[in-house]
Design an enzyme around this catalytic site. Structure first.
Site, PDB file in Angstrom:
ATOM      1  N   LYS A 144       0.756  -1.041   0.030  1.00 39.75           N
ATOM      2  CA  LYS A 144       0.155  -0.042  -0.050  1.00 39.75           C
ATOM      3  C   LYS A 144       0.964   1.224   0.136  1.00 39.75           C
ATOM      4  O   LYS A 144       1.991   1.189   0.433  1.00 39.75           O
ATOM      5  CB  LYS A 144      -0.821   0.024   1.187  1.00 39.75           C
ATOM      6  CG  LYS A 144      -0.218   0.081   2.556  1.00 39.75           C
ATOM      7  CD  LYS A 144      -1.100  -0.177   3.823  1.00 39.75           C
ATOM      8  CE  LYS A 144      -0.099  -0.139   5.050  1.00 39.75           C
ATOM      9  NZ  LYS A 144      -0.838  -0.477   6.149  1.00 39.75           N
ATOM     10  N   TYR A 155      15.316  30.430   7.549  1.00 42.57           N
ATOM     11  CA  TYR A 155      14.229  31.171   7.812  1.00 42.57           C
ATOM     12  C   TYR A 155      14.014  31.337   9.670  1.00 42.57           C
ATOM     13  O   TYR A 155      14.252  30.166  10.337  1.00 42.57           O
ATOM     14  CB  TYR A 155      12.861  30.678   7.572  1.00 42.57           C
ATOM     15  CG  TYR A 155      12.772  30.899   6.002  1.00 42.57           C
ATOM     16  CD1 TYR A 155      12.829  31.740   5.326  1.00 42.57           C
ATOM     17  CD2 TYR A 155      12.356  29.719   5.092  1.00 42.57           C
ATOM     18  CE1 TYR A 155      12.612  32.001   3.867  1.00 42.57           C
ATOM     19  CE2 TYR A 155      12.176  29.750   3.962  1.00 42.57           C
ATOM     20  CZ  TYR A 155      12.169  30.984   3.309  1.00 42.57           C
ATOM     21  OH  TYR A 155      12.047  30.985   2.029  1.00 42.57           O
TER      22      TYR A 155
HETATM   23  C1  LIG Z   1      -0.351  -1.551   6.820  1.00 37.44           C
HETATM   24  C2  LIG Z   1      -0.662  -2.781   7.266  1.00 37.44           C
HETATM   25  C3  LIG Z   1       0.032  -4.011   7.587  1.00 37.44           C
HETATM   26  C4  LIG Z   1       1.234  -3.822   7.601  1.00 37.44           C
HETATM   27  O1  LIG Z   1       1.927  -3.449   8.685  1.00 37.44           O
HETATM   28  P1  LIG Z   1       3.330  -3.411   9.222  1.00 37.44           P
HETATM   29  O2  LIG Z   1       3.418  -2.843  10.470  1.00 37.44           O
HETATM   30  O3  LIG Z   1       3.886  -2.354   8.054  1.00 37.44           O
HETATM   31  O4  LIG Z   1       4.062  -4.718   8.843  1.00 37.44           O
HETATM   32  C5  LIG Z   1      -0.827  -4.964   7.807  1.00 37.44           C
HETATM   33  N1  LIG Z   1      -2.253  -4.982   7.874  1.00 37.44           N
HETATM   34  C6  LIG Z   1      -3.001  -4.112   7.646  1.00 37.44           C
HETATM   35  C7  LIG Z   1      -4.315  -4.202   7.826  1.00 37.44           C
HETATM   36  C8  LIG Z   1      -2.309  -2.806   7.503  1.00 37.44           C
HETATM   37  O5  LIG Z   1      -3.184  -1.652   7.528  1.00 37.44           O
END
Ligand SMILES: *Cc1c(COP(=O)(O)O)cnc(C)c1O
Length: 387
Positions: free
Chosen positions: A45, A277
């Site tokens: 993702k 800044y």
């Molecule tokens: C993002 C996500 C993962 C992966 O989690 P990690 O901590 O990066 O291994 C697994 N399951 C779901 C539902 C997620 O949203």
């Protein structure tokens, strides 16, 4: 002009796909058992946590990974458009979502409510393919997933729609809240709640192909949470999912992202000179400084101001003053010149800072650093090596 046409990028993100495949092999070993062990899903993702959706997905399949996971249907369809054909779960639908395309593209989907399950079944009707569904139960995260009070009606709806051949309930799943803190009491409670959900599902006549609960930290710290499948996100990219409890050397994973830039300019500043800044940094001596052509417009957190370090030559060089939209200034040894290579973070094997160092300096988690670097402006060239 597309950034990829730049002959020598002034700043780039380099992703090592050989290290990625090695990480996946290593994770496979870590969850292997004498008999078999759980199946592995790699979570890609958010553009594979900033590492490149299609490139990482392809490398994962080459490494033999049977499952990929994404949040949105758009991400899942992008993978199908890029030619991915393996098992693929997309889990974050919203009301009114049209599931026809996803179901028609052989994408597994997730339902957290009866309403969502009905919408998915409509996707079966429009696509002519039977939707493969994972029913999600909330076991204590209080985020996505059906609350306990709705488990029964969700499972009963699943049984009914399955009998009508409008869905195939292939999974029951949930997600940890505190997996990176193994001593937290929520973990035991969530495993117990998940067991209860599975028992209820069985009692009502469901027999899913995969039951899954664990993310990276859960998979590495709680073998009793493996069930049939584990979902590796952050660890696949070589980042320690529980830096407080898991020893990086023992884990044997390698961070696969390196962020580098050319030094744009160097100069001398003197005692009393303010930098960037707001002059939040005022020099107390004569010193040599370098301009790095990356800023928060490229995903460098503004919270890194005055805190994070980059490596130039053999030196760790602290950011002086504020990170701006396009640039920031670091203190460097006198020998550093414009055009030299500055490494923000990488695997750490050549002495450069790691993403964990940046996360700590910025008061955040490594997930956020890698996922945001590159920035919405799209100015940072991304290159995949060892593909
Ligand atoms: C993002 C996500 C993962 C992966 O989690 P990690 O901590 O990066 O291994 C697994 N399951 C779901 C539902 C997620 O949203």
């Amino acid at each position: 002009m597309s950034p990829s046409a730049t002959p020598t990028p002034r700043a780039e993100i380099v992703v090592d796909l050989a290290a990625f495949r090695q990480n996946l092999d290593r994770l496979g070993e870590l969850v292997a058992t004498d008999t078999d062990g759980p199946a592995v899903m790699v979570v890609v993702k958010a553009d594979a946590y900033g590492h490149g959706l299609v490139e990482c997905a392809r490398a994962a399949r080459e490494a033999g990974v049977p499952w990929l996971g994404v949040a949105t249907q758009t991400e899942a369809l992008a993978l199908r458009a890029a030619g991915d054909e393996g098992r693929l779960l997309s889990w974050l639908g919203v009301p009114g979502e049209d599931y026809g395309d996803a179901v028609g593209a052989d994408i597994d989907v997730s339902a957290s409510s009866v309403q969502q399950l009905n919408e998915i079944a409509a996707g079966t009707d429009s696509s002519g393919m039977v939707a493969r569904v994972h029913l999600k139960v909330d076991t204590g995260l209080s985020r996505n997933g059906a609350p306990r009070s709705e488990w029964r009606e969700l499972f009963e709806a699943g049984v009914r729609l399955q009998e009508e051949d409008r869905v195939d309930i292939v999974g029951i799943w949930s997600h940890f809240a505190c997996a990176d803190q193994p001593a937290h009491h929520a973990n035991d409670q969530q495993v117990a709640a998940f067991d209860e959900a599975l028992a209820l599902a069985e009692e009502l006549g469901l027999d899913p192909e995969v039951r899954h609960l664990a993310n990276s930290a859960g998979a590495l710290l709680r073998p009793d949470a493996w069930f049939d499948l584990v979902r590796f996100g952050i660890a696949a990219y070589g980042i320690n999912p529980a830096p407080d409890v898991l020893d990086a050397d023992e884990l044997g994973l390698t961070p696969i992202m390196t962020v580098r830039a050319d030094v744009a300019l160097t100069k001398e500043i003197g005692r009393g000179d303010g930098v960037s800044y707001g002059h939040t940094y005022v020099s107390d001596r004569r010193q040599h400084v370098a301009l790095i052509p990356l800023g928060y417009g490229d995903g460098v957190p503004r919270h890194a101001s005055g805190r994070a370090e980059v490596r130039v030559g053999d030196a760790h060089c602290r950011i002086l003053g504020r990170v701006c939209m396009d640039q920031f200034v670091v203190a460097v040894p006198d020998s550093v010149q414009a055009g030299d290579d500055a490494v923000l973070f990488g695997p750490g094997t050549a002495g450069e800072p790691t993403v964990d160092d940046w996360a700590e300096a910025c008061g955040t988690i490594s997930y956020e650093i890698v996922t945001r670097i590159g920035g919405a402006a799209g100015r940072v060239h991304r290159r995949w090596v060892n593909g």
